[in-house]
Scaffold this motif. Structure first.
Motif, PDB file in Angstrom:
ATOM      1  N   SER A   6       2.746  52.132  21.263  1.00  0.00           N
ATOM      2  CA  SER A   6       3.204  50.869  20.690  1.00  0.00           C
ATOM      3  C   SER A   6       4.726  50.850  20.551  1.00  0.00           C
ATOM      4  O   SER A   6       5.359  49.804  20.747  1.00  0.00           O
ATOM      5  N   ALA A   7       5.328  51.986  20.230  1.00  0.00           N
ATOM      6  CA  ALA A   7       6.788  52.050  20.159  1.00  0.00           C
ATOM      7  C   ALA A   7       7.402  51.801  21.524  1.00  0.00           C
ATOM      8  O   ALA A   7       8.449  51.147  21.640  1.00  0.00           O
ATOM      9  N   LEU A   8       6.758  52.292  22.557  1.00  0.00           N
ATOM     10  CA  LEU A   8       7.239  52.066  23.924  1.00  0.00           C
ATOM     11  C   LEU A   8       7.176  50.583  24.282  1.00  0.00           C
ATOM     12  O   LEU A   8       8.139  50.021  24.829  1.00  0.00           O
ATOM     13  N   VAL A   9       6.093  49.932  23.931  1.00  0.00           N
ATOM     14  CA  VAL A   9       5.939  48.502  24.235  1.00  0.00           C
ATOM     15  C   VAL A   9       6.943  47.676  23.442  1.00  0.00           C
ATOM     16  O   VAL A   9       7.626  46.802  23.996  1.00  0.00           O
ATOM     17  N   TRP A  10       7.059  47.949  22.145  1.00  0.00           N
ATOM     18  CA  TRP A  10       7.985  47.164  21.317  1.00  0.00           C
ATOM     19  C   TRP A  10       9.437  47.406  21.703  1.00  0.00           C
ATOM     20  O   TRP A  10      10.260  46.482  21.646  1.00  0.00           O
ATOM     21  N   SER A  11       9.755  48.612  22.099  1.00  0.00           N
ATOM     22  CA  SER A  11      11.118  48.883  22.563  1.00  0.00           C
ATOM     23  C   SER A  11      11.410  48.137  23.860  1.00  0.00           C
ATOM     24  O   SER A  11      12.510  47.609  24.050  1.00  0.00           O
ATOM     25  N   THR A  18      16.997  41.446  23.939  1.00  0.00           N
ATOM     26  CA  THR A  18      18.433  41.640  23.732  1.00  0.00           C
ATOM     27  C   THR A  18      19.232  41.460  25.023  1.00  0.00           C
ATOM     28  O   THR A  18      20.348  40.953  24.989  1.00  0.00           O
ATOM     29  N   ILE A  19      18.657  41.846  26.155  1.00  0.00           N
ATOM     30  CA  ILE A  19      19.339  41.612  27.434  1.00  0.00           C
ATOM     31  C   ILE A  19      19.458  40.110  27.693  1.00  0.00           C
ATOM     32  O   ILE A  19      20.510  39.624  28.135  1.00  0.00           O
ATOM     33  N   LEU A  42      21.521  48.834  23.601  1.00  0.00           N
ATOM     34  CA  LEU A  42      21.666  50.296  23.584  1.00  0.00           C
ATOM     35  C   LEU A  42      20.575  50.958  22.747  1.00  0.00           C
ATOM     36  O   LEU A  42      19.973  51.958  23.159  1.00  0.00           O
ATOM     37  N   LEU A  43      20.319  50.416  21.567  1.00  0.00           N
ATOM     38  CA  LEU A  43      19.334  51.036  20.673  1.00  0.00           C
ATOM     39  C   LEU A  43      17.912  50.959  21.226  1.00  0.00           C
ATOM     40  O   LEU A  43      17.147  51.919  21.120  1.00  0.00           O
ATOM     41  N   PHE A  44      17.551  49.826  21.802  1.00  0.00           N
ATOM     42  CA  PHE A  44      16.203  49.709  22.359  1.00  0.00           C
ATOM     43  C   PHE A  44      16.028  50.579  23.600  1.00  0.00           C
ATOM     44  O   PHE A  44      14.934  51.092  23.849  1.00  0.00           O
ATOM     45  N   ALA A  45      17.090  50.778  24.373  1.00  0.00           N
ATOM     46  CA  ALA A  45      17.003  51.682  25.522  1.00  0.00           C
ATOM     47  C   ALA A  45      16.766  53.116  25.045  1.00  0.00           C
ATOM     48  O   ALA A  45      15.957  53.854  25.625  1.00  0.00           O
ATOM     49  N   VAL A  46      17.440  53.506  23.984  1.00  0.00           N
ATOM     50  CA  VAL A  46      17.209  54.837  23.398  1.00  0.00           C
ATOM     51  C   VAL A  46      15.790  54.920  22.852  1.00  0.00           C
ATOM     52  O   VAL A  46      15.115  55.945  22.989  1.00  0.00           O
ATOM     53  N   GLY A  47      15.312  53.834  22.247  1.00  0.00           N
ATOM     54  CA  GLY A  47      13.944  53.811  21.721  1.00  0.00           C
ATOM     55  C   GLY A  47      12.913  54.019  22.813  1.00  0.00           C
ATOM     56  O   GLY A  47      11.911  54.720  22.617  1.00  0.00           O
ATOM     57  N   ALA A  51      10.384  57.190  22.761  1.00  0.00           N
ATOM     58  CA  ALA A  51       8.949  56.913  22.750  1.00  0.00           C
ATOM     59  C   ALA A  51       8.261  57.521  23.966  1.00  0.00           C
ATOM     60  O   ALA A  51       7.137  58.036  23.864  1.00  0.00           O
ATOM     61  N   TYR A  52       8.934  57.500  25.108  1.00  0.00           N
ATOM     62  CA  TYR A  52       8.335  58.079  26.309  1.00  0.00           C
ATOM     63  C   TYR A  52       8.217  59.593  26.185  1.00  0.00           C
ATOM     64  O   TYR A  52       7.190  60.175  26.552  1.00  0.00           O
ATOM     65  N   VAL A  53       9.239  60.237  25.658  1.00  0.00           N
ATOM     66  CA  VAL A  53       9.175  61.686  25.452  1.00  0.00           C
ATOM     67  C   VAL A  53       8.085  62.025  24.438  1.00  0.00           C
ATOM     68  O   VAL A  53       7.324  62.978  24.632  1.00  0.00           O
ATOM     69  N   ALA A  54       7.971  61.236  23.374  1.00  0.00           N
ATOM     70  CA  ALA A  54       6.911  61.464  22.390  1.00  0.00           C
ATOM     71  C   ALA A  54       5.538  61.303  23.027  1.00  0.00           C
ATOM     72  O   ALA A  54       4.615  62.083  22.764  1.00  0.00           O
TER      73      ALA A  54
END
Length: 67
Positions: A6-11, A18-19, A42-47, A51-54
């Protein structure tokens, strides 16, 4: 694992929004909103990356194949 999915989808959704605010619809928002949109990009790209690593870590711990 559901949290990372869900974090991946929301990010991803946040990144797209934002883009859109930062570039094609920049004329429609004020300068402070444009600044926030650029920071949000920038923040959502980091998110997405976190999330992908998690997600990969959770899949690995569950013994499922990691792609």
């Amino acid at each position: 694992m559901a949290f990372s999915n869900s974090a991946l989808v929301w990010s991803a959704v946040g990144l797209v929004v934002t883009i859109l605010l930062a570039y094609p619809f920049a004329y429609a928002v004020s300068l402070p909103w444009q600044i926030l949109a650029h920071i949000g990009t920038l923040l959502f790209a980091v998110g997405i990356k976190i999330a992908y690593v998690a997600r990969l870590v959770f899949l690995s711990r569950l013994g499922r194949p990691v792609h």
